[in-house]
Scaffold this active site. Structure first.
Site, PDB file in Angstrom:
ATOM      1  N   ASP A   1      79.757  55.783  48.778  1.00  0.00           N
ATOM      2  CA  ASP A   1      78.804  54.728  48.538  1.00  0.00           C
ATOM      3  C   ASP A   1      79.472  53.392  48.862  1.00  0.00           C
ATOM      4  OD1 ASP A   1      76.405  55.925  47.730  1.00  0.00           O
ATOM      5  OD2 ASP A   1      76.788  55.608  45.640  1.00  0.00           O
TER       6      ASP A   1
ATOM      7  N   MET B   1      72.669  45.748  38.542  1.00  0.00           N
ATOM      8  CA  MET B   1      71.771  45.428  39.720  1.00  0.00           C
ATOM      9  C   MET B   1      70.932  44.131  39.338  1.00  0.00           C
ATOM     10  SD  MET B   1      70.408  49.342  40.718  1.00  0.00           S
ATOM     11  CE  MET B   1      70.521  49.858  39.194  1.00  0.00           C
TER      12      MET B   1
ATOM     13  N   LYS C   1      74.542  52.223  49.695  1.00  0.00           N
ATOM     14  CA  LYS C   1      73.017  51.433  49.729  1.00  0.00           C
ATOM     15  C   LYS C   1      73.554  50.058  49.596  1.00  0.00           C
ATOM     16  CE  LYS C   1      70.812  55.267  47.836  1.00  0.00           C
ATOM     17  NZ  LYS C   1      71.835  55.952  46.948  1.00  0.00           N
TER      18      LYS C   1
HETATM   19  N1  SAH Z   1      76.918  54.309  38.985  1.00  0.00           N
HETATM   20  C1  SAH Z   1      77.467  52.928  38.826  1.00  0.00           C
HETATM   21  C2  SAH Z   1      76.176  51.763  38.876  1.00  0.00           C
HETATM   22  C3  SAH Z   1      75.290  51.817  40.193  1.00  0.00           C
HETATM   23  S1  SAH Z   1      74.352  50.960  40.159  1.00  0.00           S
HETATM   24  C4  SAH Z   1      78.100  52.885  37.652  1.00  0.00           C
HETATM   25  O1  SAH Z   1      78.185  53.639  36.675  1.00  0.00           O
HETATM   26  O2  SAH Z   1      78.921  51.801  37.414  1.00  0.00           O
HETATM   27  C5  SAH Z   1      74.950  49.667  41.046  1.00  0.00           C
HETATM   28  C6  SAH Z   1      75.323  48.368  40.182  1.00  0.00           C
HETATM   29  O3  SAH Z   1      76.379  48.527  39.189  1.00  0.00           O
HETATM   30  C7  SAH Z   1      75.714  47.107  40.682  1.00  0.00           C
HETATM   31  O4  SAH Z   1      74.280  46.203  41.281  1.00  0.00           O
HETATM   32  C8  SAH Z   1      76.276  46.377  39.737  1.00  0.00           C
HETATM   33  O5  SAH Z   1      75.290  45.969  38.804  1.00  0.00           O
HETATM   34  C9  SAH Z   1      77.149  47.414  39.050  1.00  0.00           C
HETATM   35  N2  SAH Z   1      78.323  47.355  39.424  1.00  0.00           N
HETATM   36  C10 SAH Z   1      79.194  48.269  39.851  1.00  0.00           C
HETATM   37  N3  SAH Z   1      80.330  48.098  40.032  1.00  0.00           N
HETATM   38  C11 SAH Z   1      80.679  46.696  39.729  1.00  0.00           C
HETATM   39  C12 SAH Z   1      81.661  45.800  39.753  1.00  0.00           C
HETATM   40  N4  SAH Z   1      82.864  46.392  40.207  1.00  0.00           N
HETATM   41  N5  SAH Z   1      81.525  44.647  39.255  1.00  0.00           N
HETATM   42  C13 SAH Z   1      80.136  44.318  38.589  1.00  0.00           C
HETATM   43  N6  SAH Z   1      79.312  45.202  38.720  1.00  0.00           N
HETATM   44  C14 SAH Z   1      79.526  46.265  39.307  1.00  0.00           C
END
Ligand code: SAH
Length: 472
Positions: free
Chosen positions: A261, A396, A283
């Protein structure tokens, strides 16, 4: 080599420990673990050491040391803080040809005790020949992290099959080849991930294949397993590569193909096997590079080609990761898979921003929500969300931030409720903007934050004042 490494069988053999304190206790515990019959001799013996001896059917003698106490011992440990006694213990043991170790005095030892990584029946012994205890400890740590946690289960499984394999494959060379192929296959990985039954089944199949095949014909390496591909659905955490799990790292080294991803950080990509095929299926909010259905199908296709397919996702694959959907497709297609959890953005970002998600005084629960707007709005149970004593974490949520704050205030949340947005948490680009429901969106706009960001709302955010530690 200055010393000969050996593993000594001391089951039910008399092991004499001279000394009754903390150091003696440490050595005695180790000897007891290896089945030795303990005999502790000292003028005073600590209650813990006495209890250990009792627990293992050993003896204690309250007396000064005298050389004849060593008669018949298989092993002697000198663990007193009296140098003269230690020297006498060493001399008496050597005179009787009994192996002796005097703690921290190499010149008085006939053997040293290595640092160990104990995954019985697998035991790794480490020595730096007394040159550097700290280096020894580092090597131990390295081994602890590199050797899979369930190597013991694998060793036991292989051990249980040895007799059978020997009778089924009489030729020595064929047998070696069988074991080598097996250890090169994905069978060990099945055991490491707790799928012992599946591993056993696969070994049975391989044995059958072996029997059917002409044993004289030399097998092609890797062929035996090439028919069975597998998918690893792995969470890569929020960005900092140090937050990868040991299993994630191991599977990253194994994979032939990687579907990753956008959220997987470049530093994490560097940890992949260099020759693995890497396919970006990431995405972006407005740019769905590869539609979900195609990703699902790609996983099936590659696995059917016999490949080890790594599906690498940011954070945790089961939290807003659509991991469940991908697995459903695999399950329907009969493709074997395993799932490795990762540190989700909420906990990674909260930890690196100094915001505990729950706290005795401020929040007894935490909710993970999506802030992704559908037709410009969010369908959420706002009445429940505005209640006090909870923390809300919106994934998100950059585009929808103003909508989220406005709705919460509309439904009765305190407009002064503390809130924070964490941009690219746990990475070098981490930026944290704090404010209240009333001013957060404007502050975030002014700071020109970019995705990915996560929003944390609740009284716990105030704790950051005291607890921030990363990049401050
Ligand atoms: N599976 C992932 C989430 C995927 S949805 C998890 O468990 O973290 C994608 C969202 O995750 C992004 O829009 C953001 O809100 C958050 N996200 C992922 N990595 C991030 C990071 N390093 N810092 C801030 N937000 C993050």
């Amino acid at each position: 080599m200055e010393l000969l490494p050996i593993f000594l069988n001391i089951q039910d053999r008399r092991c004499v420990i001279i000394g009754g304190g903390e150091v003696a206790l440490r050595k005695a515990s180790l000897l007891a673990r290896a089945g030795g019959h303990l005999h502790v001799i000292a003028e005073t013996i600590s209650p813990d050491l006495t209890a250990l001896c009792q627990q293992h059917g050993g003896n204690t003698t309250l007396s000064r040391f005298s050389p004849e106490q060593l008669e018949g011992a298989a092993l002697v440990i000198g663990a007193t803080d009296d140098e003269q006694v230690n020297a006498a213990v060493s001399a008496a043991a050597k005179a009787r040809d009994i192996p002796v170790n005097v703690v921290d005095q190499p010149q008085l030892c006939s053997f040293i005790m290595p640092a160990i990584v104990d995954r019985t029946p697998v035991v790794i012994a480490i020595s730096t020949g007394g040159t550097s205890p700290v280096l020894t400890r580092k090597l131990k740590e390295l081994n602890e992290s590199l050797v899979p946690g369930r190597i013991d289960a694998l060793a036991r499984l292989l051990g249980s099959l040895r007799g059978r394999v020997k009778s089924l494959i009489p030729g020595f060379r064929d047998r070696i080849r069988f074991w080598e192929d097996l250890l090169e296959s994905d069978i060990p990985e099945l055991v490491y991930s707790g799928q012992d039954q599946a591993a056993l089944l696969r070994i049975e199949q391989q044995l059958e294949v072996r029997l059917e095949r002409n044993l004289e014909q030399s097998p092609q390496p890797g062929k035996a397993n090439s028919a069975t591909g597998e998918v690893y659905l792995v969470g890569a955490g929020p960005g900092d590569p140090d937050l990868l799990t040991l299993r994630a790292l191991r599977l990253m080294h194994k994979a032939d193909v990687v579907l990753y991803d956008r959220l997987v950080s470049p530093q994490i990509m560097l940890r992949l096997r260099p020759d693995a095929e890497k396919i970006h299926v990431g995405k972006q909010r407005t740019l769905h590079t590869v539609p979900q259905d195609s990703i699902n199908q790609m996983l099936v296709t590659y696995a059917r080609q016999g490949k080890k397919v790594l599906r690498l996702k940011g954070g945790d694959p089961f939290i807003f990761g659509r991991g469940g959907e991908e697995l459903q497709t695999l399950a329907e297609a009969g493709i074997p898979f395993q799932v490795v959890p990762g540190i989700t953005a909420a906990s990674g970002c909260a930890a690196y921003a100094g915001i505990p998600l729950t706290h005795r005084d401020h929040a007894q629960s935490v909710r993970f929500l999506t802030g992704h707007l559908q037709a410009g709005d969010l369908e959420l149970d706002w009445e429940v969300l505005v209640k006090e004593q909870q923390t809300l974490v919106f994934y998100m949520s950059l585009v929808g931030l103003q909508t989220i704050c406005t709705r919460l205030i509309e439904y009765g949340m305190d407009p002064e409720m503390p809130a924070a947005v964490v941009q690219q948490g746990t990475t070098d680009n981490q930026t944290v903007v704090t404010g209240t429901l009333s001013d957060l969106a404007a502050k975030v706009k002014a700071a020109e934050l970019v995705a990915p960001t996560i929003t944390i709302i609740g009284r716990v955010v105030t704790l950051r004042k005291h607890l921030a530690w990363f990049k401050v």
